[in-house]
Design an enzyme around this catalytic site. Structure first.
Site, short mmCIF file in Angstrom:
data_model
loop_
_atom_site.label_atom_id
_atom_site.label_comp_id
_atom_site.label_asym_id
_atom_site.label_seq_id
_atom_site.Cartn_x
_atom_site.Cartn_y
_atom_site.Cartn_z
N LYS A 51 50.87 72.92 32.67
CA LYS A 51 50.89 74.35 32.96
C LYS A 51 50.86 74.59 34.47
O LYS A 51 50.56 73.68 35.24
CB LYS A 51 49.68 75.04 32.30
CG LYS A 51 48.33 74.56 32.82
CD LYS A 51 47.19 75.22 32.08
CE LYS A 51 45.85 74.73 32.64
NZ LYS A 51 44.70 75.41 32.01
N TYR A 272 42.47 84.78 65.03
CA TYR A 272 42.16 86.16 64.69
C TYR A 272 40.66 86.44 64.80
O TYR A 272 39.82 85.65 64.34
CB TYR A 272 42.61 86.47 63.26
CG TYR A 272 44.07 86.76 63.12
CD1 TYR A 272 44.65 87.86 63.76
CD2 TYR A 272 44.90 85.95 62.36
CE1 TYR A 272 46.00 88.13 63.64
CE2 TYR A 272 46.25 86.20 62.22
CZ TYR A 272 46.79 87.30 62.87
OH TYR A 272 48.13 87.58 62.75
#
Length: 377
Positions: A51, A272
């Site tokens: 999956k 940042y």
């Protein structure tokens, strides 16, 4: 490849593809992991959970490699994954849909030879009605909730399911199953509780075999195996059990390119928010991978990459497309524009990176981006 040192052919492939890094996926290691798990659970069979695009590594390639190794049972989460995978595998491979089917998908599922995992009385009735409308028996798996409270037929509906099956002959129930919630924690009481509940389920549905073990469950012992084990993360090199040495081989390596180097003085703010401030003159490199590529923001001022075995810490916040590292531990001039550093490899495992990011290995694998050049070797 040694950590951060990519051979010239690999580097050229990455550059020619316009990629920002080089992701190596080793099908041979994957298959050896499958062999190891199969040997532990024998005489039970071993399936493969593929999956999430095989945990981000490519369901087509992974499933074909495992089919070549003898795997014939493949588990996906959603029907759309089964639709995409079915053309890639021979007809004797069985694909199971763990979440079952949404209303309206039944006819297409029956036509494609996919097997739904039935998680509720409603799903059971819908699938049985589809079989009747097609005038043929259809295969199914029954999943029972044994204590995870996520998917599966709840305890209060078991008698209704048994009664329904006693009067309906439209379905071929291949086996019953459940999912372990704490299999990676050997000492968890929940494992014993779920095993006891699974035994009660088996006693109530004695005509059917049992599938129980996931990756961690394989290492809990034979009582948990059933007739079909369903490993996922262990196939891909993740640790199946917390707190012990990982017995699985690494399947993935990741090297990311340097796009800029610089020397900054003491007191320079990095990234940042300027949350990292250099204490002295520092040599920095910016690499071409960030959280859009699967390098989690949680690595900010915590994680590291490697070059030739030397740890290079992440400094400042991880950005969407880039990450800054401190390269002061390397001789000046070692790294330059286009050099590769190791994110996953000989010196940093999948679980190491997940730990530093405050995540689990599943999240790292399934987040690895497609801006890296992917090579199956």
């Amino acid at each position: 490849m040694d950590g951060g040192i990519v051979d010239s052919r690999a580097l050229k492939l990455a550059i020619d593809s316009g990629a920002c890094g080089y992701l190596t996926i080793d099908p041979a290691a994957l298959c050896r992991n499958y062999d190891k798990l199969s040997a532990i659970v024998t005489p039970a069979r071993t399936a493969a959970v593929v999956k999430g695009d095989s945990y981000g590594l490519g369901a087509d390639q992974v499933s074909k490699a495992l089919y070549g190794r003898g795997c014939r049972h493949f588990f996906v989460a959603h029907f759309i994954e089964a639709l995409r995978l079915r053309p890639q595998l021979p007809g004797d491979a069985t694909i199971f849909v763990l979440n079952g089917l949404l209303p309206g998908n039944e006819a297409a599922c029956a036509d494609g030879g996919t097997v739904p995992v039935i998680n509720s009385l409603d799903q059971l009735r819908q699938w049985s009605e589809t079989a009747r409308s097609l005038q043929r028996r259809l295969p199914a798996v029954l999943q029972f909730d044994t204590g995870m409270s996520r998917l599966g037929i709840p305890p209060e509906d078991r008698s209704a399911v048994a009664a329904y099956l006693a009067t309906s002959y439209d379905l071929d129930i291949l086996f019953v199953m459940s999912h372990l919630a704490s299999a990676d924690e050997v000492g968890s009481r929940q494992n014993a509780d779920q095993l006891a509940e699974m035994r009660r389920v088996a006693a109530e549905f004695p005509s059917y075999d049992v599938s129980f073990a996931n990756s961690g469950g394989i290492f809990l012992g034979g009582d948990f195996h059933g007739v079909l084990a369903r490993p996922g993360i262990a196939l891909y090199g993740g640790a199946p059990t917390s707190g012990v040495a990982n017995p699985m081989e690494a399947v993935v390596k990741l090297d990311v390119a340097v796009v800029q180097t610089r020397t900054v003085p003491a007191g320079a703010r990095v990234g940042y928010g300027g949350v990292h401030v250099t204490e002295g003159e520092t040599r920095l490199a910016t690499i071409a991978g960030g959280y859009a590529d699967g390098l989690p923001r949680g690595l900010s001022d915590r994680g590291a990459v490697y070059y030739d075995g030397i740890r290079l810490p992440v400094v400042g916040r991880v950005s969407m497309d880039s990450t800054t590292i401190d390269i002061s531990a390397l001789p000046e001039g070692t790294l330059s524009f286009g050099s590769m550093v190791e994110v996953l490899g000989d010196h940093q495992t999948l679980d190491d990176l997940a730990r530093d990011a405050g995540l689990i290995s599943y999240e790292i694998l399934t987040s690895l981006g497609h801006r890296f050049h992917r090579q199956y070797c």
